[in-house]
Design an enzyme around this catalytic site. Structure first.
Site, PDB file in Angstrom:
ATOM      1  N   SER A  95       0.772  -1.278   0.099  1.00  0.00           N
ATOM      2  CA  SER A  95      -0.068   0.238  -0.113  1.00  0.00           C
ATOM      3  C   SER A  95       0.859   1.238  -0.119  1.00  0.00           C
ATOM      4  O   SER A  95       1.730   1.504  -1.010  1.00  0.00           O
ATOM      5  CB  SER A  95      -0.919  -0.111   1.262  1.00  0.00           C
ATOM      6  OG  SER A  95      -1.827   1.005   1.210  1.00  0.00           O
ATOM      7  N   ASP A 217     -10.341  -4.294  -5.557  1.00  0.00           N
ATOM      8  CA  ASP A 217      -9.660  -3.784  -4.430  1.00  0.00           C
ATOM      9  C   ASP A 217     -10.280  -2.235  -4.357  1.00  0.00           C
ATOM     10  O   ASP A 217     -10.223  -1.484  -5.104  1.00  0.00           O
ATOM     11  CB  ASP A 217      -7.995  -3.593  -4.748  1.00  0.00           C
ATOM     12  CG  ASP A 217      -7.389  -2.727  -3.637  1.00  0.00           C
ATOM     13  OD1 ASP A 217      -8.015  -2.127  -2.541  1.00  0.00           O
ATOM     14  OD2 ASP A 217      -6.160  -2.711  -3.802  1.00  0.00           O
ATOM     15  N   HIS A 245      -7.650  -5.206  -0.335  1.00  0.00           N
ATOM     16  CA  HIS A 245      -6.201  -4.364  -0.346  1.00  0.00           C
ATOM     17  C   HIS A 245      -5.102  -5.011   0.473  1.00  0.00           C
ATOM     18  O   HIS A 245      -4.188  -4.591   0.190  1.00  0.00           O
ATOM     19  CB  HIS A 245      -6.604  -2.979   0.271  1.00  0.00           C
ATOM     20  CG  HIS A 245      -5.541  -1.937  -0.079  1.00  0.00           C
ATOM     21  ND1 HIS A 245      -5.213  -1.635  -1.295  1.00  0.00           N
ATOM     22  CD2 HIS A 245      -4.908  -1.079   0.815  1.00  0.00           C
ATOM     23  CE1 HIS A 245      -4.355  -0.788  -1.217  1.00  0.00           C
ATOM     24  NE2 HIS A 245      -4.016  -0.654   0.198  1.00  0.00           N
TER      25      HIS A 245
END
Length: 267
Positions: A95, A217, A245
């Site tokens: 991320s 996602d 995610h």
């Protein structure tokens, strides 16, 4: 300052192998990599750490001034690499850590020799010709809700971020991770994350790079993965058959296969 203590650095795996650094995303800690670790430790030296404010990091080292920019987190990464005298390491960032890795590799190119970007997003807010997945109003509302009631925000957002509604234990784990993070420090990290725009930094990447996005996602839609791939010359893009995610938790086998395949190709 003891950098290894500050960031709760863990070193494991094969001391003779190439070093792989695993970096967690917002609201998480190094424990989120526990399903990836077994795929790496036999062949690679693995370094994990917690960003200041997360996990078992030294909370007294937190500086709001430093961490209102992703550069502050990237400097932490560089300092961890320097403390361990890492050379040509592979940085695996989940991320927001994917972009932190891009910044760190630019700051210290001798330390980081390859990047794996897991569900990356250089900008979360939509822009002209760019889909980040959120409007500016969405992000204002998200950050406002987080400021008002961090624990309530965590309980509401964790299942959305994790996806996999049929596996509620995954969302519960992420919620617990959020709730274990210092709320004041989490607010700073969240604002830094969701208001960041690192698109121009992608053009600076000069190392072998693997981009992993997910088929579904809510935080980083597939258009974002495609954008990152197109912006980094020579990068590889693999879309995982994964929902949510956090594919290293929800689809560890596919995630590990992609990462180890990329590592093997670096030799």
């Amino acid at each position: 300052m003891d950098i290894e203590r500050r960031n709760n650095v863990t070193v494991t795996g094969n001391p003779q192998g190439r070093t792989v650094v695993l970096a967690h995303g917002f609201g998480c800690d190094q424990n989120m990599w526990r399903l990836t670790l077994p795929a790496l430790v036999e062949e690679y030296r693995v370094v994990m750490f917690d960003y200041v404010g997360s996990g078992r990091s030294d909370l007294s080292a937190f500086s709001e001034n430093r961490y209102t920019s992703l550069d502050g987190y990237a400097r932490d990464v560089v300092e961890v690499c320097e403390a361990l005298d890492l050379r040509d390491a592979v940085f695996v960032g989940h991320s927001v850590s994917a972009m932190i890795g891009v910044l760190a590799a630019d700051m210290a190119p001798e330390r980081i020799g390859a990047l794996v970007m897991v569900a990356p997003s250089p900008r979360y807010i939509d822009d002209e010709g760019y889909r980040g997945g959120f409007t500016a109003e969405d992000i204002d509302e998200l950050l406002g809700s987080l400021d008002l009631n961090y624990l309530g925000w965590s309980a509401a957002m964790a299942p959305v971020i994790m996806g996999n509604a049929d596996r509620p234990e995954l969302g519960e784990e992420l919620k617990n991770s959020f709730c274990a993070t210092d709320p004041d420090m989490a607010r700073v990290f969240a604002r830094t994350t969701f208001l960041s725009d690192s698109r121009d930094d992608l053009k600076k990447v000069r190392v072998p790079t693997l981009v992993l996005d997910c088929a579904d996602d809510a935080i980083a839609p597939r258009e974002v993965g495609a954008y990152v791939h197109e912006s980094i010359p020579g990068s590889n893009l693999i879309t995982l058959d994964a929902t949510g995610h956090c594919p290293h938790l929800s689809a560890p086998e596919a995630t590990n296969e992609a990462i180890t395949g990329f590592l093997t190709g670096l030799r």
